[in-house]
Scaffold this motif. Structure first.
Motif, short mmCIF file in Angstrom:
data_model
loop_
_atom_site.label_atom_id
_atom_site.label_comp_id
_atom_site.label_asym_id
_atom_site.label_seq_id
_atom_site.Cartn_x
_atom_site.Cartn_y
_atom_site.Cartn_z
N LEU A 104 12.24 1.08 17.34
CA LEU A 104 11.66 2.04 16.41
C LEU A 104 12.22 3.44 16.57
O LEU A 104 11.93 4.33 15.77
CB LEU A 104 10.14 2.09 16.59
N ASP A 144 15.22 4.83 16.26
CA ASP A 144 16.05 5.33 15.15
C ASP A 144 15.24 5.46 13.87
O ASP A 144 15.49 6.35 13.05
CB ASP A 144 17.25 4.41 14.93
N ASP A 145 14.26 4.57 13.67
CA ASP A 145 13.41 4.64 12.48
C ASP A 145 12.64 5.95 12.44
O ASP A 145 12.52 6.59 11.38
CB ASP A 145 12.43 3.47 12.45
N ALA A 190 14.91 8.79 11.56
CA ALA A 190 15.24 8.76 10.13
C ALA A 190 14.08 9.25 9.28
O ALA A 190 14.26 10.00 8.32
CB ALA A 190 15.63 7.33 9.73
N ASP A 191 12.85 8.83 9.64
CA ASP A 191 11.67 9.28 8.90
C ASP A 191 11.51 10.80 9.01
O ASP A 191 11.17 11.47 8.02
CB ASP A 191 10.41 8.60 9.45
N GLY A 250 3.57 1.18 10.26
CA GLY A 250 4.19 0.66 9.05
C GLY A 250 3.41 1.04 7.80
O GLY A 250 4.00 1.25 6.72
N GLN A 262 4.41 4.50 6.94
CA GLN A 262 5.72 4.49 6.30
C GLN A 262 5.61 4.11 4.82
O GLN A 262 6.32 4.66 3.97
CB GLN A 262 6.66 3.51 7.01
N LYS A 313 6.89 6.39 1.65
CA LYS A 313 7.78 5.88 0.61
C LYS A 313 7.15 6.08 -0.77
O LYS A 313 7.84 6.40 -1.75
CB LYS A 313 8.09 4.41 0.86
#
Length: 344
Positions: free
Chosen positions: A234, A236-237, A240-241, A265, A268, A272
């Motif tokens: 997680l 890198d996620d 990125a977020d 999640g 997230q 989005k």
């Protein structure tokens, strides 16, 4: 293969029972049993080695170290020498005394680079040693005192030597730039912001601003406070977020996820959704929530209007203000007659 015997009293320690999360217990057992550990609990342990061994991101390791140091106050980490001192280790790692144990303790103490770590363990163990009924604890205490005394004597001797050397140097030097003296000032060994993941210490990457670094550290702490340790997958996620949405929107999304007892999640998904609606700021997100709630309230307050042709019995009753819900055709026919609505 070396073995490390750990007292089962670890599991009945009040601090462990009252405060430790499952991740904390796992991390503490790792500190007591990893291949680099020693009986005295002071040994070199680079951050990248910890991360590799336990499968956590280096950010997560730094968070754990800071929590165990600042909150639990049971470890001290020296970023300069990359040594860790597990302050309560001696409660669990030695179960018998004797000459071999004494020799082992002396060897391990002699190998420690940072003398402050030895004193930290010593001061932390004093109360325990004063009430312990284990005879060999007095031997351990004595070994620490001898090592501390030996190092202080050596330090004083070096200080006197340096004073004489400085006096001689000053006699041959007119002046020295103040910046030179500043360069000699010691660095704080417990400054966790100095680690660099490219080697053993952490610092800002060339393309990462101080604010970005701080925001990411805050995001890691927020995640771990609400969802648990950040798994490497997680890492890198989250970066990125943070780059895509910004810290403010992520915090708001996490709040909503936590209120609904959902995982990251879910947050997230909210992020989005906002992105698809063109929502880029916290104010826009809050305004969208207010609008959504208002629409929900209006929907709940509105009752469906039942319609029927006016020439039917049901239509005549509805026009007269009668609720026909649940009435059969015969009941409506009879009611229309009783109310004199047949000829209207």
């Amino acid at each position: 293969m070396s073995k490390r015997i750990i007292e089962t009293s670890f599991w009945t320690d009040e601090k462990v029972i009252d405060n430790y999360s499952p991740e904390d217990k796992y991390f503490m057992l790792y500190l007591l049993t990893n291949p680099k550990t020693t009986a005295i609990g002071i040994y070199p342990l680079p951050i990248k080695i910890i991360a590799f061994d336990i499968g956590y991101s280096k950010e997560s390791v730094l968070t754990l170290i800071e929590r165990f140091d600042k909150t639990y106050k049971n470890i001290v980490y020296d970023a300069k020498t990359q040594e860790i001192a597990v302050l309560n280790s001696l409660k669990y790692t030695i179960s018998k005394g004797g000459k071999p144990v004494e020799d082992m303790i002396n060897r391990e103490l002699n190998a420690v680079k940072n003398s402050d770590l030895i004193e930290s363990v010593y001061k932390n163990m004093l109360d325990w040693w004063s009430i312990s009924d284990r005879k060999f604890d007095e031997l351990i205490k004595s070994s620490f005192e001898k090592e501390i005394s030996k190092r202080k004597e050596a330090k004083e001797k070096n200080a006197n030597t340096n004073v004489n050397a400085d006096a001689n140097a000053n006699a041959n030097t007119d002046s020295v730039d103040d910046s030179y003296h500043d360069s000699l000032k010691p660095h704080n060994s417990n400054n966790y912001s100095t680690f660099n993941y490219s080697n053993e210490s952490y610092s800002e990457s060339p393309n990462e601003s101080s604010n970005e670094k701080t925001d990411f550290q805050n995001l890691i702490k927020l995640y771990q406070a609400n969802f648990g340790i950040v798994k490497p997958i997680l890492y890198d996620d989250l970066k990125a977020d943070l780059k895509d949405y910004g810290l403010e929107l992520i915090i708001e999304a996490i709040k909503r996820a936590v209120k609904r007892q959902r995982e990251y999640g879910y947050a997230q998904g909210i992020l989005k959704s906002w992105n698809n609606k063109g929502i880029k700021t916290l104010d826009q997100a809050k305004a969208e929530e207010v609008s959504f709630q208002n629409n929900q309230n209006k929907f709940q307050q509105q009752k469906p209007v039942k319609k029927a042709p006016e020439w039917t019995d049901e239509g005549r009753l509805i026009k007269a203000g009668v609720d026909t819900t649940g009435l059969t055709q015969n009941e409506m026919y009879k009611l229309v007659g009783e109310m004199g609505l047949r000829n209207e």
